[in-house]
Design a protein around this motif. Sequence first.
Motif, short mmCIF file in Angstrom:
data_model
loop_
_atom_site.label_atom_id
_atom_site.label_comp_id
_atom_site.label_asym_id
_atom_site.label_seq_id
_atom_site.Cartn_x
_atom_site.Cartn_y
_atom_site.Cartn_z
N UNK A 1 15.48 37.66 -1.51
CA UNK A 1 16.80 37.96 -2.06
C UNK A 1 16.60 38.63 -3.40
N UNK A 2 17.38 39.68 -3.67
CA UNK A 2 17.24 40.43 -4.91
C UNK A 2 18.34 40.06 -5.90
N UNK A 3 17.90 39.61 -7.06
CA UNK A 3 18.81 39.35 -8.19
C UNK A 3 18.44 40.32 -9.30
N UNK A 4 19.41 40.61 -10.16
CA UNK A 4 19.13 41.55 -11.24
C UNK A 4 19.61 41.03 -12.58
N UNK B 1 29.34 47.47 -12.91
CA UNK B 1 28.29 46.50 -12.65
C UNK B 1 28.81 45.24 -11.98
N UNK B 2 30.11 45.19 -11.68
CA UNK B 2 30.69 43.97 -11.15
C UNK B 2 30.16 43.63 -9.76
N UNK B 3 29.65 44.65 -9.04
CA UNK B 3 29.17 44.40 -7.69
C UNK B 3 27.68 44.08 -7.66
N UNK B 4 27.04 43.96 -8.82
CA UNK B 4 25.62 43.63 -8.89
C UNK B 4 25.46 42.13 -8.98
N UNK B 5 24.56 41.58 -8.15
CA UNK B 5 24.30 40.15 -8.14
C UNK B 5 23.49 39.79 -9.38
N UNK B 6 24.11 39.13 -10.33
CA UNK B 6 23.46 38.83 -11.60
C UNK B 6 22.52 37.64 -11.46
N UNK B 7 21.34 37.77 -12.07
CA UNK B 7 20.35 36.69 -12.04
C UNK B 7 20.78 35.56 -12.98
N UNK B 8 21.02 34.40 -12.42
CA UNK B 8 21.42 33.22 -13.19
C UNK B 8 20.34 32.16 -13.01
N UNK B 9 19.63 31.85 -14.09
CA UNK B 9 18.49 30.93 -14.00
C UNK B 9 18.90 29.56 -13.48
N UNK C 1 -1.41 15.21 -3.07
CA UNK C 1 -0.13 15.63 -3.65
C UNK C 1 0.74 16.29 -2.60
N UNK C 2 1.77 16.97 -3.07
CA UNK C 2 2.73 17.61 -2.17
C UNK C 2 2.12 18.89 -1.60
N UNK C 3 2.23 19.06 -0.30
CA UNK C 3 1.82 20.32 0.33
C UNK C 3 3.05 20.89 1.03
N UNK C 4 3.18 22.20 0.97
CA UNK C 4 4.37 22.83 1.54
C UNK C 4 4.08 24.28 1.82
N UNK C 5 4.97 24.88 2.62
CA UNK C 5 4.84 26.30 2.96
C UNK C 5 6.00 27.08 2.36
N UNK C 6 5.69 28.14 1.68
CA UNK C 6 6.71 29.03 1.11
C UNK C 6 7.18 29.99 2.20
N UNK C 7 8.48 30.03 2.39
CA UNK C 7 9.03 30.97 3.37
C UNK C 7 10.23 31.74 2.84
N UNK C 8 10.46 31.70 1.55
CA UNK C 8 11.57 32.45 0.94
C UNK C 8 11.16 32.89 -0.45
N UNK C 9 11.70 34.03 -0.86
CA UNK C 9 11.36 34.63 -2.14
C UNK C 9 12.62 35.09 -2.86
N UNK C 10 12.65 34.88 -4.15
CA UNK C 10 13.67 35.49 -5.00
C UNK C 10 12.99 36.54 -5.86
N UNK C 11 13.48 37.76 -5.77
CA UNK C 11 12.99 38.85 -6.61
C UNK C 11 13.98 39.06 -7.75
N UNK C 12 13.49 39.06 -8.97
CA UNK C 12 14.35 39.30 -10.13
C UNK C 12 13.97 40.66 -10.71
#
Length: 422
Positions: free
Chosen positions: A59-62, A117-125, A23-34
């Motif tokens: 990257x941090x989303x809230x 709260x306008x300056x907060x990066x909102x988590x959008x699925x 199957x597919x093999x890959x390396x994770x090198x980025x993270x999204x924190x919610x």
Amino acid sequence: MRPIRVPGPSVGRGSTVEVSEGGISAAIKRVVVIGNGFSGAENQCIGLVRALGLLGRHSLYRVTRPRGGINKWLHWLPVSLHKKVDYIIRQICSYSRFQMEARRTKMMPFLVEKTGLSNVLEADAKQIAMMACDNFEKDGPLLVVASGRDTISVASSIKRLAAENVFIVQIQHPRSRLDRFDLVITPQHDYYPLTPHAKKQIPWFLRRWITPREPPDRHVVLTVGALHLADSTALRSVASVWHDELAPLAKPLLVVNIGGPTSSCQYGVDLAKQLTAMLHNVLWSCGSVRISFSRRTPEKVSEILLKEFTNNPKVYIWSGEGPNPHMGHLAWADAFVITADSVSMLSEACTTGKPVYVIGAERCTWKFADFQKTLRERGVVRPFTGKEDISQNWSYTPLNDTADAASQVIKALAERGWTIQT
């Protein structure tokens, strides 16, 4: 077996996605924190990211809720419904205030009050799922780490929209439908409702509403306490930062961390007076004492300790101003006294291997009483009685929940043929 490159547009030398016979093999090198805007939940995510060797590549989303006014009574609503209710209320209030202003000034425009709260990066699925799909060949799969009740719907939606491109880790038990996530990391006391002792406390007609209803499955990683940032590497680093302030203090250094009452661990002035008397009794064995309050500490509790110890030359009380010494205290303390309400503060202190004394454990109920019982049985905490000699050390096997959880994440990723690029 020989890997085969995925057909498609050229992705350059940095591509980590390959296909093998398995199957597919890959390396994770980025993270999204919610996160949910609360440090207790977000620090668990960042602690896991750090343990995975991916700190600085996240990257941090809230997921943010409306705040102010009536909103403090609406936190029991799902986030999406809460926002709709808040919008309706604001529209009604805006119209009413506009009418009042119009009568006064004929035609003065009404400006809706900003929530800040306008300056907060909102988590959008949808946005995060699209990013995971679009960048899969170039950057590999996306690791998503979320914590807290308000993040559940966003994290599960990302999984639904981009299941082949993401790995979703939900910290804290989502209560139902664990198959919405790749992995759930939660303290073992979250499963207390399934124990015979807990079932005796629940009337039969309420049992169907108590979660979780099923024992942990292969999706679940159980910890003793909460995940956090206070690993050995972090403590060595902060030890140097706080060296000039904390190293010269007389030993032993006793750190007292005071949280605040919760629905499952209630206390007030009575515990503050009890703690004050006990601290007076052990001061003779301390070189110095540092006291810190949390944002949840009631003013009537902090006032008692401030009044009693402000002028004591052995005692320093952090006022809340300037850099927070919490991590420095973890690094330099010789022993801790911690109120029983805070799973996070206890979890951090119990990773240091230093003596940890708990006050107020007898006031905890339900699963939090079970947490206290587990800590005592493992020998990592002792009740604070006021009869201790703080200069006497005792040892135990420190908690290692964050590193253990990271190992389980790596193992689960390997089952999908994925690794972490460190």
